[in-house]
Design a protein around this motif. Structure first.
Motif, PDB file in Angstrom:
ATOM      1  N   THR A   1     -28.185   3.605 -11.148  1.00 28.34           N
ATOM      2  CA  THR A   1     -28.831   4.846 -10.533  1.00 28.34           C
ATOM      3  C   THR A   1     -27.884   5.153  -9.558  1.00 28.34           C
ATOM      4  O   THR A   1     -27.989   6.333  -8.833  1.00 28.34           O
ATOM      5  CB  THR A   1     -29.929   4.631 -10.233  1.00 28.34           C
ATOM      6  OG1 THR A   1     -30.141   3.620  -8.975  1.00 28.34           O
ATOM      7  CG2 THR A   1     -31.026   4.097 -11.336  1.00 28.34           C
TER       8      THR A   1
ATOM      9  N   ASP B   1     -28.618   9.101 -10.098  1.00 30.21           N
ATOM     10  CA  ASP B   1     -29.117  10.118  -9.286  1.00 30.21           C
ATOM     11  C   ASP B   1     -28.849   9.967  -7.533  1.00 30.21           C
ATOM     12  O   ASP B   1     -29.576  10.639  -6.969  1.00 30.21           O
ATOM     13  CB  ASP B   1     -30.735  10.049  -9.528  1.00 30.21           C
ATOM     14  CG  ASP B   1     -31.232   8.856  -9.357  1.00 30.21           C
ATOM     15  OD1 ASP B   1     -30.820   8.101  -8.598  1.00 30.21           O
ATOM     16  OD2 ASP B   1     -32.452   8.651  -9.911  1.00 30.21           O
ATOM     17  N   THR B   2     -28.371   8.962  -7.234  1.00 29.91           N
ATOM     18  CA  THR B   2     -27.746   8.767  -5.970  1.00 29.91           C
ATOM     19  C   THR B   2     -26.510   8.593  -5.644  1.00 29.91           C
ATOM     20  O   THR B   2     -25.803   7.792  -6.321  1.00 29.91           O
ATOM     21  CB  THR B   2     -28.669   7.328  -5.255  1.00 29.91           C
ATOM     22  OG1 THR B   2     -29.972   7.529  -5.704  1.00 29.91           O
ATOM     23  CG2 THR B   2     -28.456   7.267  -3.935  1.00 29.91           C
TER      24      THR B   2
ATOM     25  N   PRO C   1     -32.313  18.926  -8.280  1.00 31.85           N
ATOM     26  CA  PRO C   1     -33.630  18.538  -7.434  1.00 31.85           C
ATOM     27  C   PRO C   1     -33.646  16.909  -7.503  1.00 31.85           C
ATOM     28  O   PRO C   1     -33.958  16.484  -6.479  1.00 31.85           O
ATOM     29  CB  PRO C   1     -34.753  19.161  -7.734  1.00 31.85           C
ATOM     30  CG  PRO C   1     -34.237  20.461  -8.967  1.00 31.85           C
ATOM     31  CD  PRO C   1     -32.727  19.939  -9.279  1.00 31.85           C
ATOM     32  N   HIS C   2     -33.428  16.336  -8.526  1.00 33.30           N
ATOM     33  CA  HIS C   2     -33.576  14.873  -8.579  1.00 33.30           C
ATOM     34  C   HIS C   2     -32.478  14.147  -8.025  1.00 33.30           C
ATOM     35  O   HIS C   2     -32.464  12.853  -8.062  1.00 33.30           O
ATOM     36  CB  HIS C   2     -33.757  14.524 -10.103  1.00 33.30           C
ATOM     37  CG  HIS C   2     -32.545  14.549 -11.085  1.00 33.30           C
ATOM     38  ND1 HIS C   2     -31.918  15.827 -11.409  1.00 33.30           N
ATOM     39  CD2 HIS C   2     -31.851  13.424 -11.307  1.00 33.30           C
ATOM     40  CE1 HIS C   2     -30.913  15.304 -12.023  1.00 33.30           C
ATOM     41  NE2 HIS C   2     -30.728  14.071 -12.017  1.00 33.30           N
ATOM     42  N   VAL C   3     -31.337  14.697  -7.485  1.00 32.88           N
ATOM     43  CA  VAL C   3     -30.179  13.662  -7.182  1.00 32.88           C
ATOM     44  C   VAL C   3     -30.228  13.987  -5.682  1.00 32.88           C
ATOM     45  O   VAL C   3     -30.395  15.051  -4.996  1.00 32.88           O
ATOM     46  CB  VAL C   3     -28.927  14.850  -7.629  1.00 32.88           C
ATOM     47  CG1 VAL C   3     -27.749  13.928  -6.922  1.00 32.88           C
ATOM     48  CG2 VAL C   3     -28.988  14.499  -9.027  1.00 32.88           C
ATOM     49  N   SER C   4     -29.696  12.888  -5.098  1.00 36.89           N
ATOM     50  CA  SER C   4     -29.735  12.750  -3.538  1.00 36.89           C
ATOM     51  C   SER C   4     -28.377  12.376  -3.090  1.00 36.89           C
ATOM     52  O   SER C   4     -27.787  11.516  -3.894  1.00 36.89           O
ATOM     53  CB  SER C   4     -30.774  11.768  -2.816  1.00 36.89           C
ATOM     54  OG  SER C   4     -31.211  10.947  -3.613  1.00 36.89           O
TER      55      SER C   4
END
Ligand code: G1P
Length: 293
Positions: free
Chosen positions: A6, A52-53, A97-100
């Protein structure tokens, strides 16, 4: 140990000396291929692989990367006022939006192995991806990292993306010697950083795509300085091989070495020829100049 990939590390602290003066005040990873900076292609490849990170290991003159993945309120307001909805949508889609995004500053330029180790506090005890944005890979479909994650999900071991290079070029890459191949992947028997052609165990080069188990961090803590006086990721991987199998994966797709001026120019031509709005006009231009596409 969590098994899903992830998180991706983007080592982007390099000085970009090969692109000076263009890189005097900005990051080489912000150089555009047609209309997107190199680092955005790398992030898009990670997102396509289910990551996603995004962890950027940055250095001096790299603030533009942080700004690029941040919201630009004034710009968005201005575009809204001018009714530029299409480009506004594109801008807002850079980071779904789901990615930081996480930014870590590498305070000393001690090498790629050191840069990857800087991400340890954010990665923890998980396998993770490493993507070097200089190596731009076009596979026309899901992306190189998605191919590698698919293989990781079957094998649960570290994987390096590899490709054959001209034997005279081994001094620019980590080079692997592989055992018997099973289709597109093979066990690595030996890995050496930037060997001279006469010392190279093969011409199979590591490109900037890795999936690594967290055991690499302990190895990097005891990896001394190697080629070029730097803490090399390749040397850490060599140490990891004493405990775990590491696979070489010959990815599908074309790699452009955007760390070199020629590779960067070629990538711009090829991506120009793929660009939905530009390809026809660009092809006409090339034909007029008697280049063949
Ligand atoms: C790095 C790695 C090398 C790898 C290469 C791929 O070298 O150290 O093993 O083959 O990336 O691009 P660099 O190009 O940062 O010198």
């Amino acid at each position: 140990m969590k098994q899903k990939i992830t998180k991706a590390v983007f080592p982007v602290a390099g000085l970009g000396t090969r692109f000076l003066p263009a890189t005097k005040t900005t990051a080489k990873e912000m150089l555009p291929i047609v209309d997107k900076p190199l680092v955005q292609y790398a992030v898009e490849e990670a997102i396509a692989a289910g990551i996603d990170t995004m962890i950027f290991v940055t250095g001096r003159t790299k603030n533009a990367i942080m700004d690029h993945f941040d919201k630009a309120y004034e710009l968005e307001k201005e575009l809204e006022a001018r009714n530029k909805t299409e480009i506004l949508k594109t801008l807002r889609g850079i980071v779904p939006p789901h990615v930081s995004c996480v930014f870590i500053r590498q305070s000393e330029a001690l090498g790629l192995g050191h840069a990857v180790h800087c991400a340890k506090p954010v990665i923890g005890d998980e396998p993770f991806a490493v993507i070097l944005p200089d190596d731009l890979i076009e596979d026309g479909t899901r992306g190189c990292m998605a191919q590698m994650v698919e293989l990781y999900n079957q094998k649960r071991t570290s994987i390096l993306g590899v490709e054959r290079v001209h034997p005279s070029e081994t001094g620019s890459y980590g080079i692997v010697k592989i055992g018997e191949a099973s289709g597109t992947f093979s066990p690595i028997e030996l890995v050496v950083e930037k060997p001279k052609p006469e010392d190279a165990p093969s011409n199979l080069a590591i490109v900037g795509r890795y999936i690594l188990t967290p055991a690499i961090f302990n190895k990097l803590e005891t990896t001394g300085r190697g080629a070029g006086g730097e803490i090399q990721l390749t040397d850490g991987i060599a140490a990891l091989m004493a405990d775990e199998q590491v696979l070489a994966y010959e990815f599908e797709g074309t790699r452009y070495d955007c760390g070199s001026k020629l590779g960067f120019l070629i990538a711009n031509v090829e991506y120009g020829l793929l660009h939905p709005e530009l390809k026809d006009g660009f092809l006409d231009y090339l034909k007029e100049r008697h280049f063949s596409a």
